[in-house]
Design an enzyme around this catalytic site. Structure first.
Site, PDB file in Angstrom:
ATOM      1  N   ILE A 111       0.687  -1.045  -0.029  1.00  0.00           N
ATOM      2  CA  ILE A 111       0.059   0.141  -0.046  1.00  0.00           C
ATOM      3  C   ILE A 111       0.968   1.164  -0.074  1.00  0.00           C
ATOM      4  CG2 ILE A 111      -1.783   1.386   1.171  1.00  0.00           C
ATOM      5  CD1 ILE A 111      -2.847  -1.091   2.403  1.00  0.00           C
ATOM      6  N   ASP A 112       0.577   2.029  -0.703  1.00  0.00           N
ATOM      7  CA  ASP A 112       1.530   3.520  -0.626  1.00  0.00           C
ATOM      8  C   ASP A 112       1.609   3.934   0.629  1.00  0.00           C
ATOM      9  OD1 ASP A 112       1.319   3.296  -3.437  1.00  0.00           O
ATOM     10  OD2 ASP A 112      -0.237   4.860  -3.913  1.00  0.00           O
ATOM     11  N   ARG A 113       2.774   4.694   0.763  1.00  0.00           N
ATOM     12  CA  ARG A 113       3.372   5.286   2.063  1.00  0.00           C
ATOM     13  C   ARG A 113       1.893   5.955   2.805  1.00  0.00           C
ATOM     14  NH1 ARG A 113       5.648   9.793   4.262  1.00  0.00           N
ATOM     15  NH2 ARG A 113       6.130  10.692   2.044  1.00  0.00           N
ATOM     16  N   ASN A 114       1.054   7.032   2.056  1.00  0.00           N
ATOM     17  CA  ASN A 114       0.272   7.628   2.427  1.00  0.00           C
ATOM     18  C   ASN A 114      -1.043   7.088   2.414  1.00  0.00           C
ATOM     19  OD1 ASN A 114       2.261   9.585   3.150  1.00  0.00           O
ATOM     20  ND2 ASN A 114       2.164  10.507   1.106  1.00  0.00           N
ATOM     21  N   THR A 115      -1.341   6.018   2.051  1.00  0.00           N
ATOM     22  CA  THR A 115      -2.613   5.305   2.131  1.00  0.00           C
ATOM     23  C   THR A 115      -2.540   4.456   2.917  1.00  0.00           C
ATOM     24  OG1 THR A 115      -2.807   5.573  -0.191  1.00  0.00           O
ATOM     25  CG2 THR A 115      -4.133   4.002   0.718  1.00  0.00           C
TER      26      THR A 115
END
Length: 320
Positions: free
Chosen positions: A144-148
């Site tokens: 999962i993306d860092r900011n998700t």
């Protein structure tokens, strides 16, 4: 001559893949050694793609220097793990990753990552010791993306990792997200299609409705409005394909960028309102396994896991 015994977490690999992880051996020399029978399996000639089974032995007629332990990079041995565990058994873990946390080491070499904390947790519980392993370390099955934020799957054994990766590849896991967007999409629910092209240099993607350029891949995104106010809406989004930045780019493409999305959204005004990350959360997983073949993870088939609203670190007012 050095002999390597294939353990549970080594089994199921090709010979060349196993040796790449186990020995500090140049690739050219590895393949040459197999060809010249300096590397054998069960004292018989082997090929690069020979499949290894638990209990097999690999004989290596190579210099001692290739068997020296590589320099330790076990940063997890000295940290206190902090994890939000949703589910755990002897094979896998499901974790609630908060926005802002990286899943793997980044280009800056940060070790304060989700996988580091997972390995520290298992190490301290006595479930993982790198000195006992030749080619395996607990690993993540999805990213999962860092900011998700949201559910991340970790495998505690090599067999679980292989099976889960295959299930993900075959789309036997249904993924549902919560997303807060600017505006209110119409219709209230829809399945939208398009084509996504990734620009690796800029780390951005573009979406096309038709006449996609070469290299673009089809995307299918299903959404439903589950809450709304005057100028924004909360959606449940199901990924029917899983491409890079798919939800963020697809919703922006239809005129409803995610709140807080600095790459595809209206970042300046969102930041002014205090939205630090894109309002996107992988909050629900359903295991819809094909039971035509038996696997170590069959017991998960039909099970669903969902993060409670109180545990979702999201963008503001929807979850107060």
């Amino acid at each position: 001559m050095h002999e390597l015994k294939i353990g549970k977490n080594d089994a199921g690999q090709r010979l060349d893949k196993f040796l790449t992880k186990t020995l500090d051996l140049p690739m050219s020399l590895l393949y040459k050694s197999i060809r010249l029978k300096k590397i054998k399996v069960n004292r018989k000639r082997a090929e690069n793609n020979t499949l290894l089974f638990e209990g097999d032995t690999v004989q290596c007629f190579l210099a001692d220097e290739f068997f020296e332990k590589k320099a330790s990079k076990n940063s997890f041995e000295s940290i206190t793990p902090h994890l939000d565990i949703i589910y755990e058994d002897e094979n896998i873990m499901l974790l609630n990753k908060r926005p802002g946390v990286s899943v793997h080491e980044d280009e800056n070499g940060s070790t304060n990552t989700l996988i580091t904390h997972i390995q520290a947790y298992l190490y301290q519980r006595g479930e993982y010791n790198p000195d006992d392993e030749q080619s395996f370390a607990p690993a993540l099955c999805n990213r999962i993306d860092r900011n998700t934020g949201g559910i991340v799957i970790a495998a505690k054994t090599a067999e679980a990792l292989r099976v889960m990766n295959e299930k993900i590849k075959n789309r036997e896991i249904d993924k549902f997200y919560l997303a807060a967007v600017h505006g209110i999409p119409t219709p209230k629910s829809a399945t939208i299609k398009g084509y996504l092209l990734k620009d690796d240099k800029k780390n951005i993607v573009r979406v096309y409705d038709k006449n996609p350029p070469r290299g673009a891949k089809e995307i299918i995104t299903k959404y439903e409005v589950i809450a709304k106010n005057a100028d924004s809406a909360l959606l449940e989004v199901e990924l029917l394909t899983g491409r890079t930045h798919q939800i963020r780019a697809h919703m922006a493409h239809i005129g409803h960028p995610l709140i807080g999305d600095g790459k595809y959204g209206i970042n300046r005004s969102d930041r002014a309102k205090g939205y630090k990350y894109q309002a996107l959360y992988s909050y629900r997983l359903r295991f819809s396994f094909d039971k035509s073949s038996e696997t170590v993870l069959d017991y998960l088939s039909g099970k669903e896991f969902k993060i409670a609203k109180k545990d979702i670190y999201f963008a503001g007012e929807y979850f107060k």
